[in-house]
Design an enzyme around this catalytic site. Structure first.
Site, PDB file in Angstrom:
ATOM      1  CB  SER A   1     -12.422  -0.102  -3.401  1.00  0.00           C
ATOM      2  OG  SER A   1     -11.934   0.006  -2.081  1.00  0.00           O
ATOM      3  CG  ASN A   2     -14.164   1.013   0.662  1.00  0.00           C
ATOM      4  OD1 ASN A   2     -13.853   0.393   1.674  1.00  0.00           O
ATOM      5  ND2 ASN A   2     -13.336   1.863   0.059  1.00  0.00           N
TER       6      ASN A   2
ATOM      7  CG  PHE B   1       6.641   4.512   2.605  1.00  0.00           C
ATOM      8  CD1 PHE B   1       5.890   3.550   1.944  1.00  0.00           C
ATOM      9  CD2 PHE B   1       6.440   5.837   2.283  1.00  0.00           C
ATOM     10  CE1 PHE B   1       4.947   3.902   0.987  1.00  0.00           C
ATOM     11  CE2 PHE B   1       5.503   6.210   1.330  1.00  0.00           C
ATOM     12  CZ  PHE B   1       4.754   5.245   0.678  1.00  0.00           C
ATOM     13  CG  ASN B   2      11.150   0.313   8.546  1.00  0.00           C
ATOM     14  OD1 ASN B   2      11.642  -0.790   8.341  1.00  0.00           O
ATOM     15  ND2 ASN B   2      11.605   1.144   9.462  1.00  0.00           N
TER      16      ASN B   2
ATOM     17  N   GLY C   1      -4.663  -3.834  10.732  1.00  0.00           N
ATOM     18  CA  GLY C   1      -5.353  -2.837  11.541  1.00  0.00           C
ATOM     19  C   GLY C   1      -4.718  -1.486  11.255  1.00  0.00           C
TER      20      GLY C   1
ATOM     21  N   GLY D   1       0.833  -1.186   0.000  1.00  0.00           N
ATOM     22  CA  GLY D   1       0.000   0.000   0.000  1.00  0.00           C
ATOM     23  C   GLY D   1       0.871   1.239   0.000  1.00  0.00           C
ATOM     24  CB  THR D   2       1.700   3.697  -2.415  1.00  0.00           C
ATOM     25  OG1 THR D   2       0.487   3.973  -3.129  1.00  0.00           O
ATOM     26  CG2 THR D   2       2.400   2.497  -3.035  1.00  0.00           C
ATOM     27  CE1 TYR D   3      -3.723   8.774   2.593  1.00  0.00           C
ATOM     28  CE2 TYR D   3      -3.662   7.411   4.574  1.00  0.00           C
ATOM     29  CZ  TYR D   3      -3.963   8.611   3.947  1.00  0.00           C
ATOM     30  OH  TYR D   3      -4.494   9.644   4.675  1.00  0.00           O
TER      31      TYR D   3
ATOM     32  CG  ASP E   1      -3.868  -0.362  -3.365  1.00  0.00           C
ATOM     33  OD1 ASP E   1      -4.719  -0.839  -4.134  1.00  0.00           O
ATOM     34  OD2 ASP E   1      -4.123   0.552  -2.548  1.00  0.00           O
TER      35      ASP E   1
ATOM     36  CG  HIS F   1     -10.917   5.068  -3.538  1.00  0.00           C
ATOM     37  ND1 HIS F   1      -9.833   5.906  -3.566  1.00  0.00           N
ATOM     38  CD2 HIS F   1     -10.732   4.312  -2.435  1.00  0.00           C
ATOM     39  CE1 HIS F   1      -9.040   5.672  -2.538  1.00  0.00           C
ATOM     40  NE2 HIS F   1      -9.576   4.711  -1.835  1.00  0.00           N
TER      41      HIS F   1
ATOM     42  CE  LYS G   1      -7.414   1.863  -3.867  1.00  0.00           C
ATOM     43  NZ  LYS G   1      -5.963   2.067  -3.830  1.00  0.00           N
TER      44      LYS G   1
ATOM     45  CE1 TYR H   1      -5.326   6.209  -0.933  1.00  0.00           C
ATOM     46  CE2 TYR H   1      -3.652   4.793  -1.886  1.00  0.00           C
ATOM     47  CZ  TYR H   1      -4.865   4.950  -1.263  1.00  0.00           C
ATOM     48  OH  TYR H   1      -5.618   3.837  -0.965  1.00  0.00           O
TER      49      TYR H   1
END
Length: 324
Positions: free
Chosen positions: A168-169, A273-274, A222, A23-25, A51, A118, A85, A56
């Site tokens: 999505s959603n 991003f770690n 989560g 995920g890139t958010y 993603d 989205h 999206k 974002y």
């Protein structure tokens, strides 16, 4: 580079998706170049599924990172699976293709692998894409017929701008609305929803599997974000049951949670991003949870939804009023 191959999930249109993505958010203020370096590091680690989304605000850096690793020979374009999206303010049928073209221009890529709606809810077009965090800024609802928008999504696929299309959603009734369209050409290949042991989406997963729709779980670990977690919401990765299962397998709680999902056939897109955590999140294919452990984790479900967009509960297409 990681020697662990990506597990691929077949999609109903004949394409396939890596079951584990990134995920890139990005939370908080952007640090220039941070997303570029994260994407480059992820590709070196072995990620091939990314993603993203126009909303974002960092698709330019995601695209730069991908193009850099193509240019240096690490990967080819066809090795990368990118998801974009359609944001709520672009959900009007007249704007859907414009949203995709904007994403392609920002990424500087010729096509995206997956383009998804989205949210099923439309908002009036506005200069600021994001939605306000409080009621001080007025939200103008637009009750868009997402079936009409879906027809535009199909035309974008036919035009070669996107390989696969999904949503999505969406709750199961909203999915059913698309599936029962009399002129449906391509059904959604996926439904991307919040999914983790505290919100295991068991009924929605079974519905999707019966209709050959892949469930993609966002926020699979989560979330610790103060914007999304109330003081009363427990932190998933602190769960003692998950920690105990992790100790048995000599794995982190996060690895147990991700393994639980892929064994259910749920694709997952954890955000980090770690580089160290990105690497750990990929190390989930060298152990197996037992049937008993899967049942125990299923039993942790609390129907806790960390991301609920409560400011839009009055929208006629708000998806979370239904059970699933």
């Amino acid at each position: 580079m990681s020697s662990v191959p990506d597990r691929l999930v077949p999609l109903s249109d004949g394409n396939s998706m890596p079951i584990l993505g990134l995920g890139t958010y990005a939370m908080g203020p952007f640090v220039k170049g941070e997303t570029v370096e994260a994407v480059k590091a992820a590709i070196e680690i072995g990620y091939r599924h990314f993603d993203g989304a126009l909303v974002y605000g960092n698709e330019d850096e995601v695209g730069e990172g991908i193009r850099a690793k193509i240019a240096d020979g690490t990967v080819k374009r066809e090795d990368i699976f990118y998801t974009g999206k359609v944001w709520m303010t672009y959900l009007s049928p007249s704007l859907v293709r414009k949203a995709l073209e904007k994403t392609l221009k920002t990424l500087q890529l010729d096509y995206v692998d997956l383009f998804i709606i989205h949210w099923p809810m439309g908002l009036k077009p506005r200069e600021k894409l994001w939605i306000p965090k409080d009621a001080s800024e007025k939200i103008v609802i637009e009750d868009v017929d997402f079936c009409e928008s879906w027809l535009v999504m199909e035309s974008c696929k036919d035009a070669g701008l996107v390989r696969s299309i999904g949503v999505s959603n969406f709750n199961h009734k909203q999915l059913e609305t698309i599936l029962k369209m009399p002129n449906l050409k391509y059904k959604p290949v996926c439904n991307q929803v919040e999914c983790h042991p505290y919100l295991n989406q068991d009924k929605l997963l079974k519905y999707c599997q019966c209709n050959n729709i892949v469930l993609v779980g966002y926020s699979p670990l989560g979330t610790n974000s103060p914007n999304n977690v109330s003081r009363k919401s427990p932190i998933l990765l602190n769960d003692p049951v998950l920690k105990k299962i992790g100790e048995k397998h000599r794995k982190t709680t996060a690895q147990v949670v991700l393994r639980y999902q892929v064994q259910r056939g749920v694709a997952v897109i954890p955000k980090s991003f770690n580089p160290g955590r990105m690497k750990q999140n990929r190390e989930i294919f060298d152990f197996q949870l037992s049937d008993e452990e899967m049942e125990v984790i299923n039993g942790l479900n609390k129907n806790i939804r960390y991301i609920d967009l409560k400011m839009l509960t009055d929208h006629p297409k708000y998806p979370f009023r239904d059970e699933y």
